[in-house]
Design a protein around this motif. Structure first.
Motif, PDB file in Angstrom:
ATOM      1  N   VAL A 199      68.738 -42.044 117.778  1.00  0.00           N
ATOM      2  CA  VAL A 199      68.406 -42.366 116.390  1.00  0.00           C
ATOM      3  C   VAL A 199      69.680 -42.792 115.664  1.00  0.00           C
ATOM      4  N   PRO A 200      69.657 -43.860 114.864  1.00  0.00           N
ATOM      5  CA  PRO A 200      70.856 -44.240 114.098  1.00  0.00           C
ATOM      6  C   PRO A 200      71.370 -43.070 113.277  1.00  0.00           C
ATOM      7  N   ALA A 201      72.679 -42.924 113.219  1.00  0.00           N
ATOM      8  CA  ALA A 201      73.305 -41.763 112.569  1.00  0.00           C
ATOM      9  C   ALA A 201      72.763 -41.479 111.165  1.00  0.00           C
ATOM     10  N   PRO A 202      72.587 -42.495 110.310  1.00  0.00           N
ATOM     11  CA  PRO A 202      72.113 -42.190 108.945  1.00  0.00           C
ATOM     12  C   PRO A 202      70.707 -41.585 108.909  1.00  0.00           C
ATOM     13  N   LYS A 203      69.927 -41.755 109.966  1.00  0.00           N
ATOM     14  CA  LYS A 203      68.550 -41.273 109.979  1.00  0.00           C
ATOM     15  C   LYS A 203      68.382 -39.935 110.691  1.00  0.00           C
ATOM     16  N   ARG A 204      69.456 -39.383 111.225  1.00  0.00           N
ATOM     17  CA  ARG A 204      69.346 -38.101 111.936  1.00  0.00           C
ATOM     18  C   ARG A 204      69.122 -36.958 110.953  1.00  0.00           C
ATOM     19  N   LYS A 205      68.232 -36.054 111.319  1.00  0.00           N
ATOM     20  CA  LYS A 205      67.929 -34.899 110.477  1.00  0.00           C
ATOM     21  C   LYS A 205      68.673 -33.644 110.929  1.00  0.00           C
ATOM     22  N   TYR A 206      68.854 -33.496 112.227  1.00  0.00           N
ATOM     23  CA  TYR A 206      69.398 -32.240 112.761  1.00  0.00           C
ATOM     24  C   TYR A 206      70.697 -32.415 113.532  1.00  0.00           C
ATOM     25  N   GLY A 207      70.994 -33.649 113.996  1.00  0.00           N
ATOM     26  CA  GLY A 207      72.239 -33.865 114.716  1.00  0.00           C
ATOM     27  C   GLY A 207      72.073 -34.721 115.938  1.00  0.00           C
ATOM     28  N   TYR A 208      73.198 -35.136 116.479  1.00  0.00           N
ATOM     29  CA  TYR A 208      73.239 -36.094 117.595  1.00  0.00           C
ATOM     30  C   TYR A 208      72.537 -35.567 118.835  1.00  0.00           C
ATOM     31  N   PHE A 209      72.817 -34.310 119.231  1.00  0.00           N
ATOM     32  CA  PHE A 209      72.269 -33.789 120.484  1.00  0.00           C
ATOM     33  C   PHE A 209      71.754 -32.374 120.254  1.00  0.00           C
ATOM     34  N   SER A 210      70.629 -32.297 119.566  1.00  0.00           N
ATOM     35  CA  SER A 210      70.052 -31.035 119.154  1.00  0.00           C
ATOM     36  C   SER A 210      69.241 -30.421 120.293  1.00  0.00           C
ATOM     37  N   LEU A 211      69.537 -29.161 120.616  1.00  0.00           N
ATOM     38  CA  LEU A 211      68.902 -28.469 121.734  1.00  0.00           C
ATOM     39  C   LEU A 211      67.820 -27.518 121.222  1.00  0.00           C
ATOM     40  N   PRO A 212      66.600 -27.611 121.741  1.00  0.00           N
ATOM     41  CA  PRO A 212      65.554 -26.681 121.327  1.00  0.00           C
ATOM     42  C   PRO A 212      65.855 -25.269 121.821  1.00  0.00           C
ATOM     43  N   VAL A 213      65.557 -24.287 120.976  1.00  0.00           N
ATOM     44  CA  VAL A 213      65.748 -22.877 121.330  1.00  0.00           C
ATOM     45  C   VAL A 213      64.377 -22.212 121.346  1.00  0.00           C
ATOM     46  N   LEU A 214      64.015 -21.658 122.497  1.00  0.00           N
ATOM     47  CA  LEU A 214      62.712 -21.037 122.707  1.00  0.00           C
ATOM     48  C   LEU A 214      62.882 -19.534 122.889  1.00  0.00           C
TER      49      LEU A 214
ATOM     50  N   ARG B 123      53.218 -33.138 123.149  1.00  0.00           N
ATOM     51  CA  ARG B 123      52.863 -31.810 123.653  1.00  0.00           C
ATOM     52  C   ARG B 123      53.500 -30.709 122.796  1.00  0.00           C
ATOM     53  N   LEU B 124      54.738 -30.944 122.368  1.00  0.00           N
ATOM     54  CA  LEU B 124      55.397 -29.960 121.515  1.00  0.00           C
ATOM     55  C   LEU B 124      54.658 -29.816 120.184  1.00  0.00           C
ATOM     56  N   ARG B 125      54.193 -30.924 119.648  1.00  0.00           N
ATOM     57  CA  ARG B 125      53.428 -30.870 118.390  1.00  0.00           C
ATOM     58  C   ARG B 125      52.080 -30.177 118.605  1.00  0.00           C
ATOM     59  N   ASP B 126      51.381 -30.573 119.663  1.00  0.00           N
ATOM     60  CA  ASP B 126      50.018 -30.078 119.873  1.00  0.00           C
ATOM     61  C   ASP B 126      49.985 -28.592 120.219  1.00  0.00           C
ATOM     62  N   PHE B 127      50.827 -28.180 121.152  1.00  0.00           N
ATOM     63  CA  PHE B 127      50.747 -26.819 121.671  1.00  0.00           C
ATOM     64  C   PHE B 127      51.672 -25.829 120.962  1.00  0.00           C
ATOM     65  N   PHE B 128      52.791 -26.321 120.412  1.00  0.00           N
ATOM     66  CA  PHE B 128      53.793 -25.423 119.846  1.00  0.00           C
ATOM     67  C   PHE B 128      54.055 -25.662 118.353  1.00  0.00           C
ATOM     68  N   ASP B 129      53.387 -26.651 117.771  1.00  0.00           N
ATOM     69  CA  ASP B 129      53.610 -26.988 116.358  1.00  0.00           C
ATOM     70  C   ASP B 129      55.102 -27.195 116.093  1.00  0.00           C
ATOM     71  N   PHE B 130      55.733 -27.920 117.007  1.00  0.00           N
ATOM     72  CA  PHE B 130      57.181 -28.140 116.945  1.00  0.00           C
ATOM     73  C   PHE B 130      57.430 -29.643 116.985  1.00  0.00           C
ATOM     74  N   ASP B 131      57.923 -30.188 115.883  1.00  0.00           N
ATOM     75  CA  ASP B 131      58.185 -31.626 115.789  1.00  0.00           C
ATOM     76  C   ASP B 131      59.632 -31.876 116.200  1.00  0.00           C
ATOM     77  N   TYR B 132      59.809 -32.391 117.397  1.00  0.00           N
ATOM     78  CA  TYR B 132      61.159 -32.502 117.959  1.00  0.00           C
ATOM     79  C   TYR B 132      61.432 -33.916 118.462  1.00  0.00           C
ATOM     80  N   GLN B 133      62.662 -34.343 118.252  1.00  0.00           N
ATOM     81  CA  GLN B 133      63.147 -35.607 118.793  1.00  0.00           C
ATOM     82  C   GLN B 133      64.631 -35.472 119.086  1.00  0.00           C
ATOM     83  N   VAL B 134      65.045 -35.891 120.292  1.00  0.00           N
ATOM     84  CA  VAL B 134      66.476 -35.914 120.566  1.00  0.00           C
ATOM     85  C   VAL B 134      67.062 -37.098 119.801  1.00  0.00           C
ATOM     86  N   GLU B 135      68.031 -36.821 118.923  1.00  0.00           N
ATOM     87  CA  GLU B 135      68.450 -37.818 117.948  1.00  0.00           C
ATOM     88  C   GLU B 135      69.656 -38.639 118.370  1.00  0.00           C
TER      89      GLU B 135
END
Length: 398
Positions: free
Chosen positions: A309-324, A294-306
């Protein structure tokens, strides 16, 4: 009632409907105080909880995001007053007590899973239940360590814990929480008000309830989100009842430019919505964020709580919070509350490819100040940011 004509919406109009349904059209959309918290839960029908304590827990953040004067004790007070309860439907969460009967098909489905449990498992479950009936509410620590082998991991529960959870999921026990968020198991008769309707809904009634509740919280939805909410009830009728409800005029189809349907919404869903343009720091488990598609379709926002996700594969951090802000996700903020030193540590403040006005920067800074206080902190530190100009502008507001 005959079927209704499909509603045609632009992407912008769809986003406004979704944000309004989530209770994020403006600050205090449901008012202030404990009653606003109940009104929010009653509107959403389900507020997901999570044990992660990197920052304040998800369910509290959902409330704080929408009820500016929110106090942590209000959820417990609503539960003690018998107005909400905790249960695991599609996920663990808080539910209005008036919807209690619609948890019964889920409990029956879980109960069937253990029809073939061993004699020892059945005896242990009976012993656990008998003890709670005699002694009152108990925690897992009140039962002796009955493990016969060393634990092999996080989900390797000992037999007494397994029995407690099965009794809870099957509806024989309910849960309340200690101040430290530990589970306390009790009998339903002690927690469910006597006037509560305990009539189990028919499969059709249950499916229609899930459809209405899901669309009420999402504003606009795909069938897969409705099916997810009923996923533990085997052979549920959600996919069969949805087209019938469309034909009866109870659900309306939606056409959103650029998106492949089918999409649906409630006929009485407001469509002429104005957003206040307020800034919100959201939990990863907020109703607006839990379905990534839904975030991709309606908001063009590619998000995943990481955190998953294994630490070496995280892009933004362990517990990244979306800001709207308004109808746009402008940043994601990987943060941690250092409660001992009362400092909110922002490991990574990553701004999306958007242009922020001075007014938006000010709103973000004010919301960040409130977030610091919400997490029982007095100061903030920034370790990394991809936009030093925006970060400096935020800092100037402090």
């Amino acid at each position: 009632m005959p079927a209704l004509q499909p509603v045609q919406l632009t992407q912008s109009e769809a986003r406004k409907i979704i944000i309004h349904a989530a209770g994020l059209a403006r600050k205090a959309q449901f008012g202030m105080g404990a009653e606003a918290v109940y009104q929010l839960i009653d509107h959403l029908g389900f507020v997901q909880l999570d044990t992660n304590y990197t920052v304040e827990r998800a369910h509290h953040q959902v409330m704080w995001s929408r009820v500016p004067d929110y106090e942590l004790v209000w959820l417990d007070e609503l539960r003690e007053d018998g107005r909400i309860y905790e249960y695991f439907t599609s996920d663990a969460g808080f539910i209005p007590m008036q919807d209690f009967r619609f948890s019964l098909p889920v409990k029956a489905a879980f109960g069937k899973r253990w029809d073939n449990q061993t004699k020892a498992e059945s005896q242990l479950a009976k012993q656990v239940l008998d003890r709670i009936e005699r002694e009152g509410p108990l925690m897992v620590g009140d039962f002796e360590n009955d493990r016969t082998e060393a634990s092999s991991g996080w989900w390797d529960w000992r037999p007494a814990k397994i029995a407690l959870e099965r009794l809870y999921l099957g509806g024989h026990l309910m849960i309340c929480r200690t101040p430290k968020f530990h589970k306390v198991y009790d009998l339903p008769l002690n927690l469910v008000p006597h006037e509560t309707d305990l009539t189990e809904p028919s499969p059709q009634e249950y499916a229609r309830f899930v459809i209405r509740r899901t669309l009420g919280a999402l504003g606009i939805g795909y069938v897969k989100e409705m099916a997810w909410r009923a996923r533990y009830v085997k052979d549920n009728l959600v996919k069969k009842e949805l087209p019938k409800m469309v034909e009866e005029g109870l659900i309306q189809t939606v056409i959103v430019e650029g998106l492949k349907g089918p999409l649906y919404m409630l006929p009485d869903q407001p469509t002429d919505i104005e957003l206040a343009g307020d800034a919100f720091i959201l939990s990863p488990f907020d109703i607006l964020n839990v379905f990534r598609h839904r975030l991709r379709d309606f908001f063009d926002f590619d998000y995943q709580v990481e955190c998953f996700v294994p630490a070496p594969k995280r892009k933004y951090g362990y517990f990244s919070l979306p800001v709207l802000i308004g109808d746009t996700f402008v940043a994601r903020m990987d943060s941690k509350a250092d409660r001992k030193n009362k400092v909110l540590i922002i490991h990574n403040l990553h701004f999306e490819d958007v242009t922020l006005s001075e007014d938006m920067i000010g709103k973000l800074a004010n919301t960040l100040k409130e977030f610091i206080h919400f997490n029982q902190c007095r100061d903030v530190t920034f370790a990394k940011c991809n936009r030093p100009d925006y970060l400096n502008a935020v800092k100037r507001e402090f």
